[in-house]
Design a protein around this motif. Structure first.
Motif, PDB file in Angstrom:
ATOM      1  N   SER A  28       2.586   0.775  -4.224  1.00  0.00           N
ATOM      2  CA  SER A  28       3.008   0.928  -5.616  1.00  0.00           C
ATOM      3  C   SER A  28       3.593  -0.366  -6.162  1.00  0.00           C
ATOM      4  N   CYS A  29       4.404  -1.048  -5.363  1.00  0.00           N
ATOM      5  CA  CYS A  29       4.964  -2.334  -5.786  1.00  0.00           C
ATOM      6  C   CYS A  29       3.851  -3.355  -6.025  1.00  0.00           C
ATOM      7  N   TRP A  30       2.883  -3.395  -5.112  1.00  0.00           N
ATOM      8  CA  TRP A  30       1.764  -4.323  -5.269  1.00  0.00           C
ATOM      9  C   TRP A  30       0.979  -4.014  -6.549  1.00  0.00           C
ATOM     10  N   MET A  31       0.719  -2.743  -6.804  1.00  0.00           N
ATOM     11  CA  MET A  31      -0.057  -2.365  -7.984  1.00  0.00           C
ATOM     12  C   MET A  31       0.674  -2.717  -9.271  1.00  0.00           C
ATOM     13  N   VAL A  32       1.977  -2.465  -9.314  1.00  0.00           N
ATOM     14  CA  VAL A  32       2.776  -2.780 -10.511  1.00  0.00           C
ATOM     15  C   VAL A  32       2.812  -4.293 -10.735  1.00  0.00           C
ATOM     16  N   LEU A  33       2.999  -5.072  -9.670  1.00  0.00           N
ATOM     17  CA  LEU A  33       3.006  -6.524  -9.812  1.00  0.00           C
ATOM     18  C   LEU A  33       1.644  -7.044 -10.249  1.00  0.00           C
ATOM     19  N   HIS A  34       0.609  -6.505  -9.683  1.00  0.00           N
ATOM     20  CA  HIS A  34      -0.748  -6.925 -10.063  1.00  0.00           C
ATOM     21  C   HIS A  34      -0.957  -6.699 -11.558  1.00  0.00           C
ATOM     22  N   GLU A  35      -0.576  -5.529 -12.040  1.00  0.00           N
ATOM     23  CA  GLU A  35      -0.730  -5.242 -13.468  1.00  0.00           C
ATOM     24  C   GLU A  35       0.138  -6.173 -14.309  1.00  0.00           C
ATOM     25  N   HIS A  36       1.355  -6.444 -13.858  1.00  0.00           N
ATOM     26  CA  HIS A  36       2.251  -7.337 -14.598  1.00  0.00           C
ATOM     27  C   HIS A  36       1.664  -8.750 -14.691  1.00  0.00           C
ATOM     28  N   ILE A  37       1.133  -9.250 -13.582  1.00  0.00           N
ATOM     29  CA  ILE A  37       0.643 -10.631 -13.535  1.00  0.00           C
ATOM     30  C   ILE A  37      -0.724 -10.786 -14.189  1.00  0.00           C
ATOM     31  N   HIS A  38      -1.637  -9.848 -13.922  1.00  0.00           N
ATOM     32  CA  HIS A  38      -3.026 -10.001 -14.373  1.00  0.00           C
ATOM     33  C   HIS A  38      -3.358  -9.185 -15.619  1.00  0.00           C
ATOM     34  N   GLY A  39      -2.454  -8.288 -16.030  1.00  0.00           N
ATOM     35  CA  GLY A  39      -2.669  -7.521 -17.246  1.00  0.00           C
ATOM     36  C   GLY A  39      -3.530  -6.286 -17.083  1.00  0.00           C
ATOM     37  N   LYS A  41      -4.635  -2.943 -14.122  1.00  0.00           N
ATOM     38  CA  LYS A  41      -4.425  -2.304 -12.829  1.00  0.00           C
ATOM     39  C   LYS A  41      -5.493  -2.812 -11.863  1.00  0.00           C
ATOM     40  N   PRO A  42      -5.144  -2.953 -10.585  1.00  0.00           N
ATOM     41  CA  PRO A  42      -6.131  -3.471  -9.630  1.00  0.00           C
ATOM     42  C   PRO A  42      -7.214  -2.445  -9.328  1.00  0.00           C
ATOM     43  N   SER A  43      -8.395  -2.963  -9.052  1.00  0.00           N
ATOM     44  CA  SER A  43      -9.463  -2.103  -8.556  1.00  0.00           C
ATOM     45  C   SER A  43      -9.262  -1.940  -7.057  1.00  0.00           C
ATOM     46  N   GLU A  44     -10.035  -1.102  -6.439  1.00  0.00           N
ATOM     47  CA  GLU A  44      -9.835  -0.789  -5.021  1.00  0.00           C
ATOM     48  C   GLU A  44      -9.879  -2.027  -4.123  1.00  0.00           C
ATOM     49  N   TYR A  45     -10.760  -2.950  -4.418  1.00  0.00           N
ATOM     50  CA  TYR A  45     -10.919  -4.125  -3.546  1.00  0.00           C
ATOM     51  C   TYR A  45     -10.486  -5.416  -4.232  1.00  0.00           C
TER      52      TYR A  45
END
Length: 69
Positions: A28-39, A41-45
């Motif tokens: 969850s932390c990784w997903m939230v940071l990914h969205e914050h940095i890249h704008g 939500k991350p895809s599966e891979y």
């Protein structure tokens, strides 16, 4: 060191996501940071980089919150 206001905001979002996603706090932390940095939500891979120091700060803050600290 990461901005404490940002860490707190991302921590709260991570805890909320973790609660709705079965308790996977690290993910969850990784997903939230990914969205914050890249704008987005991350895809599966998705392998785009995130700020590791910020990730660790958010993860530790979230863990402390769960421990009641």
């Amino acid at each position: 060191m990461a901005d404490q206001t940002l860490v707190t905001e991302l921590k709260e979002r991570s805890l909320a996501l973790s609660a709705s996603a079965g308790g996977e706090l690290e993910r969850s932390c990784w997903m939230v940071l990914h969205e914050h940095i890249h704008g987005v939500k991350p895809s599966e891979y998705d392998i785009r980089e995130i700020d590791e120091d910020l990730y660790l700060s958010v993860l530790e803050a979230a863990k402390q919150s769960l421990r009641g600290g």
